[in-house]
Design a protein around this motif. Structure first.
Motif, PDB file in Angstrom:
ATOM      1  N   PRO A  53       0.810  -1.224   0.000  1.00 14.89           N
ATOM      2  CA  PRO A  53       0.000   0.000   0.000  1.00 14.89           C
ATOM      3  C   PRO A  53       0.843   1.273   0.000  1.00 14.89           C
ATOM      4  N   ALA A  54       1.966   1.251   0.717  1.00 16.31           N
ATOM      5  CA  ALA A  54       2.828   2.439   0.759  1.00 16.31           C
ATOM      6  C   ALA A  54       3.400   2.749  -0.622  1.00 16.31           C
ATOM      7  N   THR A  55       3.820   1.703  -1.336  1.00 20.34           N
ATOM      8  CA  THR A  55       4.344   1.907  -2.689  1.00 20.34           C
ATOM      9  C   THR A  55       3.261   2.429  -3.611  1.00 20.34           C
ATOM     10  N   ALA A  56       2.056   1.879  -3.495  1.00 16.29           N
ATOM     11  CA  ALA A  56       0.941   2.333  -4.331  1.00 16.29           C
ATOM     12  C   ALA A  56       0.655   3.807  -4.097  1.00 16.29           C
ATOM     13  N   ARG A  57       0.640   4.222  -2.837  1.00 15.79           N
ATOM     14  CA  ARG A  57       0.370   5.627  -2.531  1.00 15.79           C
ATOM     15  C   ARG A  57       1.474   6.530  -3.081  1.00 15.79           C
ATOM     16  N   ARG A  58       2.735   6.105  -2.944  1.00 11.60           N
ATOM     17  CA  ARG A  58       3.839   6.914  -3.474  1.00 11.60           C
ATOM     18  C   ARG A  58       3.756   7.035  -4.987  1.00 11.60           C
ATOM     19  N   ASP A  59       3.394   5.936  -5.648  1.00 15.39           N
ATOM     20  CA  ASP A  59       3.269   5.977  -7.109  1.00 15.39           C
ATOM     21  C   ASP A  59       2.174   6.938  -7.541  1.00 15.39           C
ATOM     22  N   LEU A  60       1.037   6.903  -6.852  1.00 21.81           N
ATOM     23  CA  LEU A  60      -0.045   7.823  -7.189  1.00 21.81           C
ATOM     24  C   LEU A  60       0.362   9.274  -6.912  1.00 21.81           C
ATOM     25  N   ASP A  61       1.100   9.500  -5.834  1.00 24.58           N
ATOM     26  CA  ASP A  61       1.585  10.845  -5.534  1.00 24.58           C
ATOM     27  C   ASP A  61       2.525  11.335  -6.634  1.00 24.58           C
ATOM     28  N   ALA A  62       3.379  10.429  -7.133  1.00 23.73           N
ATOM     29  CA  ALA A  62       4.328  10.811  -8.186  1.00 23.73           C
ATOM     30  C   ALA A  62       3.587  11.191  -9.469  1.00 23.73           C
ATOM     31  N   LEU A  63       2.561  10.433  -9.821  1.00 26.89           N
ATOM     32  CA  LEU A  63       1.778  10.746 -11.014  1.00 26.89           C
ATOM     33  C   LEU A  63       0.976  12.030 -10.830  1.00 26.89           C
ATOM     34  N   ALA A  64       0.473  12.243  -9.627  1.00 27.52           N
ATOM     35  CA  ALA A  64      -0.278  13.469  -9.347  1.00 27.52           C
ATOM     36  C   ALA A  64       0.622  14.694  -9.437  1.00 27.52           C
ATOM     37  N   ALA A  65       1.875  14.551  -9.017  1.00 25.38           N
ATOM     38  CA  ALA A  65       2.815  15.671  -9.079  1.00 25.38           C
ATOM     39  C   ALA A  65       3.064  16.105 -10.523  1.00 25.38           C
ATOM     40  N   GLN A  66       2.902  15.175 -11.469  1.00 25.58           N
ATOM     41  CA  GLN A  66       3.061  15.499 -12.888  1.00 25.58           C
ATOM     42  C   GLN A  66       1.727  15.833 -13.552  1.00 25.58           C
ATOM     43  N   GLN A  67       0.680  15.944 -12.751  1.00 24.60           N
ATOM     44  CA  GLN A  67      -0.665  16.298 -13.231  1.00 24.60           C
ATOM     45  C   GLN A  67      -1.222  15.268 -14.211  1.00 24.60           C
ATOM     46  N   LEU A  68      -0.819  14.023 -14.031  1.00 24.19           N
ATOM     47  CA  LEU A  68      -1.330  12.941 -14.860  1.00 24.19           C
ATOM     48  C   LEU A  68      -2.543  12.277 -14.230  1.00 24.19           C
ATOM     49  N   VAL A  69      -2.674  12.375 -12.907  1.00 22.52           N
ATOM     50  CA  VAL A  69      -3.860  11.897 -12.200  1.00 22.52           C
ATOM     51  C   VAL A  69      -4.206  12.912 -11.124  1.00 22.52           C
ATOM     52  N   ILE A  70      -5.421  12.783 -10.564  1.00 18.62           N
ATOM     53  CA  ILE A  70      -5.841  13.597  -9.418  1.00 18.62           C
ATOM     54  C   ILE A  70      -6.011  12.661  -8.230  1.00 18.62           C
ATOM     55  N   ARG A  71      -5.308  12.948  -7.156  1.00 16.14           N
ATOM     56  CA  ARG A  71      -5.396  12.111  -5.958  1.00 16.14           C
ATOM     57  C   ARG A  71      -6.756  12.278  -5.298  1.00 16.14           C
ATOM     58  N   THR A  72      -7.337  11.177  -4.883  1.00 13.08           N
ATOM     59  CA  THR A  72      -8.591  11.162  -4.138  1.00 13.08           C
ATOM     60  C   THR A  72      -8.350  10.393  -2.848  1.00 13.08           C
ATOM     61  N   ARG A  73      -9.354  10.371  -2.002  1.00 15.04           N
ATOM     62  CA  ARG A  73      -9.220   9.620  -0.753  1.00 15.04           C
ATOM     63  C   ARG A  73      -9.109   8.128  -1.074  1.00 15.04           C
ATOM     64  N   GLY A  74      -7.946   7.576  -0.829  1.00 15.24           N
ATOM     65  CA  GLY A  74      -7.719   6.154  -1.057  1.00 15.24           C
ATOM     66  C   GLY A  74      -7.417   5.755  -2.484  1.00 15.24           C
ATOM     67  N   GLY A  75      -7.183   6.743  -3.392  1.00 11.19           N
ATOM     68  CA  GLY A  75      -6.913   6.369  -4.768  1.00 11.19           C
ATOM     69  C   GLY A  75      -6.615   7.560  -5.648  1.00 11.19           C
ATOM     70  N   ALA A  76      -7.044   7.473  -6.930  1.00 12.19           N
ATOM     71  CA  ALA A  76      -6.800   8.552  -7.883  1.00 12.19           C
ATOM     72  C   ALA A  76      -7.775   8.440  -9.037  1.00 12.19           C
ATOM     73  N   THR A  77      -8.018   9.566  -9.714  1.00 17.88           N
ATOM     74  CA  THR A  77      -8.864   9.605 -10.902  1.00 17.88           C
ATOM     75  C   THR A  77      -8.125  10.335 -12.012  1.00 17.88           C
ATOM     76  N   LEU A  78      -8.667  10.221 -13.228  1.00 17.28           N
ATOM     77  CA  LEU A  78      -8.106  10.964 -14.350  1.00 17.28           C
ATOM     78  C   LEU A  78      -8.491  12.435 -14.251  1.00 17.28           C
ATOM     79  N   PRO A  79      -7.606  13.326 -14.711  1.00 18.98           N
ATOM     80  CA  PRO A  79      -7.982  14.739 -14.780  1.00 18.98           C
ATOM     81  C   PRO A  79      -9.085  14.940 -15.819  1.00 18.98           C
ATOM     82  N   PRO A  80      -9.835  16.031 -15.719  1.00 20.77           N
ATOM     83  CA  PRO A  80     -10.856  16.327 -16.732  1.00 20.77           C
ATOM     84  C   PRO A  80     -10.226  16.487 -18.112  1.00 20.77           C
ATOM     85  N   GLN A  81     -10.950  16.046 -19.154  1.00 17.49           N
ATOM     86  CA  GLN A  81     -10.511  16.198 -20.536  1.00 17.49           C
ATOM     87  C   GLN A  81      -9.119  15.628 -20.750  1.00 17.49           C
TER      88      GLN A  81
END
Length: 279
Positions: A53-81
């Motif tokens: 779980p820690a690795t998964a959260r870090r990976d999502l944080d890394a993708l969010a930092a590049q604006q490729l995903v949006i972090r949500t509670r417990g996961g991530a979603t795609l940005p609009p458009q």
């Protein structure tokens, strides 16, 4: 020297201190899972990729930092458009098949050649190979590389053995390619020995194709200025078509692909007098 300590979830460092290539491929896999459904939860990543779980959260944080995903509670979603994600992350996770294709293509380049590459993950892998190929690095004559891909230009700008020519044009943020009349006007003034062409599809009847009409138009201009055209396409792209044609099959000299390619598609290309190299 004592190697730097690592934690069970942290990717081991390479000799140069950077993250191992496996993490880039895992992040690409995480991105694929988000794209597939529009959202993903940490526990889904844990199960799908066999990570903590820690690795998964870090990976999502890394993708969010590049604006490729949006972090949500417990996961991530795609940005609009976000129908098409930027190439800057896709290139980092280039598959081994694409790396083999790129290495084979790099061996076709001799010092002093004038070569061109358009945008794409496989052509970006080729840029990596050209940047470090000893025959080019150690040569007395510079190799000239023409590109309309700004990510490739940025990477190769510091390579003294490559004389870099970058087209002008309007930037497409999906692929980091420059397109439009300004880009095409520069190409009218130069001649290219070999074009290494990244495509979305290649077929014996349909020729080389792209998903974008503007990218196809720019690529067709590169084809028109080139003596030889070498298509770089992993096996998933061979034997199929895409939205916009770049050039007919008779304009293609060589297709370099991987060993997962459909034998019938290979036979069709060869029947069209195209040299097919399988790596």
């Amino acid at each position: 020297m004592t190697p730097p300590p690592t934690t069970p979830d942290a990717p081991p460092a390479q000799a140069d201190g950077g993250p191992r290539p496996g993490r880039a491929r895992r992040l690409d896999a995480v991105l694929d899972l988000v794209v597939a459904t529009g959202h993903v939860q940490v526990d889904e990543l844990v199960e799908a990729l066999d990570i903590s779980p820690a690795t998964a959260r870090r990976d999502l944080d890394a993708l969010a930092a590049q604006q490729l995903v949006i972090r949500t509670r417990g996961g991530a979603t795609l940005p609009p458009q976000s129908g098409d994600l930027p190439l800057r992350y896709r290139a980092a996770g280039a598959s081994r098949e694409k790396e083999r294709i790129a290495d084979a293509a790099a061996r076709l380049v001799a010092p002093g050649d004038v070569v061109a590459v358009n945008g794409g993950t496989t052509t970006t892998a080729l840029a990596h190979a050209l940047a470090t190929r000893p025959a080019l690095v150690e040569a007395e004559r510079d190799t000239v590389l023409v590109t309309n891909a700004v990510n490739i230009a940025q990477e190769l700008a510091v390579r003294r053995h490559l004389q870099l020519v970058v087209t002008g044009g309007v930037l497409r943020d999906r692929s980091y390619e420059l397109v439009g009349r300004w880009a095409e006007s520069l190409l009218e003034q130069i001649s290219i020995d070999t074009l290494f062409l990244g495509v979305n599809a290649v077929d014996a009847e349909l020729g080389a194709c792209a998903d974008s009409d503007s990218e196809a138009t720019m690529a067709s201009q590169l084809v028109a200025r080139s003596g030889a055209v070498v298509v770089l396409a992993d096996s998933s792209k061979v034997g199929r078509g895409a939205f916009a044609r770049i050039c007919p099959a008779e304009r293609i000299d060589t297709v370099i692909t991987d060993d997962g390619v459909d034998p019938e598609a290979v036979a069709a290309l060869q029947a069209a007098r195209i040299d097919v190299q399988i790596v």
